[in-house]
Design a protein around this motif. Structure first.
Motif, PDB file in Angstrom:
ATOM      1  N   THR A  55       0.865  -1.185   0.000  1.00 35.69           N
ATOM      2  CA  THR A  55       0.000   0.000   0.000  1.00 35.69           C
ATOM      3  C   THR A  55       0.898   1.231   0.000  1.00 35.69           C
ATOM      4  O   THR A  55       2.124   1.113   0.062  1.00 35.69           O
ATOM      5  CB  THR A  55      -0.930   0.054   1.233  1.00 35.69           C
ATOM      6  OG1 THR A  55      -0.144   0.264   2.401  1.00 35.69           O
ATOM      7  CG2 THR A  55      -1.761  -1.205   1.370  1.00 35.69           C
ATOM      8  N   ASP A  56       0.277   2.404  -0.015  1.00 30.26           N
ATOM      9  CA  ASP A  56       1.042   3.646   0.025  1.00 30.26           C
ATOM     10  C   ASP A  56       1.663   3.871   1.399  1.00 30.26           C
ATOM     11  O   ASP A  56       2.604   4.633   1.538  1.00 30.26           O
ATOM     12  CB  ASP A  56       0.146   4.833  -0.343  1.00 30.26           C
ATOM     13  CG  ASP A  56      -0.349   4.730  -1.775  1.00 30.26           C
ATOM     14  OD1 ASP A  56       0.357   4.112  -2.603  1.00 30.26           O
ATOM     15  OD2 ASP A  56      -1.443   5.247  -2.058  1.00 30.26           O
ATOM     16  N   ASN A 100      -5.925   2.297  -0.773  1.00 28.67           N
ATOM     17  CA  ASN A 100      -4.582   2.881  -0.883  1.00 28.67           C
ATOM     18  C   ASN A 100      -3.532   1.870  -1.359  1.00 28.67           C
ATOM     19  O   ASN A 100      -2.356   2.014  -1.074  1.00 28.67           O
ATOM     20  CB  ASN A 100      -4.153   3.485   0.452  1.00 28.67           C
ATOM     21  CG  ASN A 100      -4.029   2.447   1.550  1.00 28.67           C
ATOM     22  OD1 ASN A 100      -4.653   1.389   1.501  1.00 28.67           O
ATOM     23  ND2 ASN A 100      -3.232   2.739   2.553  1.00 28.67           N
TER      24      ASN A 100
END
Length: 148
Positions: A55-56, A100
């Motif tokens: 994910t980010d 995300n």
């Protein structure tokens, strides 16, 4: 009871750990045949409990993502035909599950495999991912058995 669900590189589907021998693991396919077979040290065997998605921010454990899919699909198989879905359809669907996710490092093939695994688990009556696939401390299957 905690299950050890495994993926074996180069072999389709998922496997349940049944037992371990001196130099191998005994696994059972998660399909209608429930065929038992050995997995050797040369096979790349990975527990689903040890897999996470990019994910980010920080990586998200696979069990959390599977639970989110289960909640979205109300415990049924995926509504998206992931085998025929276009790239944007896959990414839009996955963004509903994990908004995300790292769009550069998570590939379409990763999403397809995840959805395939989800369907295999659901079709085999495995849906309590948080309980059955929680991570264990340690580096190997022996550590998992000691925690059970």
């Amino acid at each position: 009871m905690q299950l050890t669900i495994l993926s074996i590189a180069g072999k389709p589907g998922l496997y349940k750990l049944v037992s371990k021998g001196k130099s191998n693991l005994i696994v059972e396919t998660l399909d209608e045949k429930h065929k038992r077979q050995p997995a050797f040290a040369t096979d790349r065997v990975t527990s689903l409990a040890d897999i996470a998605m990019y994910t980010d921010a920080e990586d998200v454990p696979l069990m959390t993502i599977l639970a989110a899919i289960r909640d979205k699909e109300e415990g049924k198989a995926t509504s998206l035909n992931f085998k025929k879905a276009a790239s944007q359809e896959l990414r839009d669907y996955f963004a509903e599950i994990l908004p995300n996710f790292d769009r550069d490092r998570v590939h379409d093939s990763d999403i397809r495999k995840l959805l395939q695994w989800y369907n295999i688990l659901i079709n085999n009556g495995i849906s309590e991912f948080e309980e059955l696939m929680r991570p264990t401390e340690g580096d190997n299957i022996k550590d998992r058995e000691e925690q059970e």
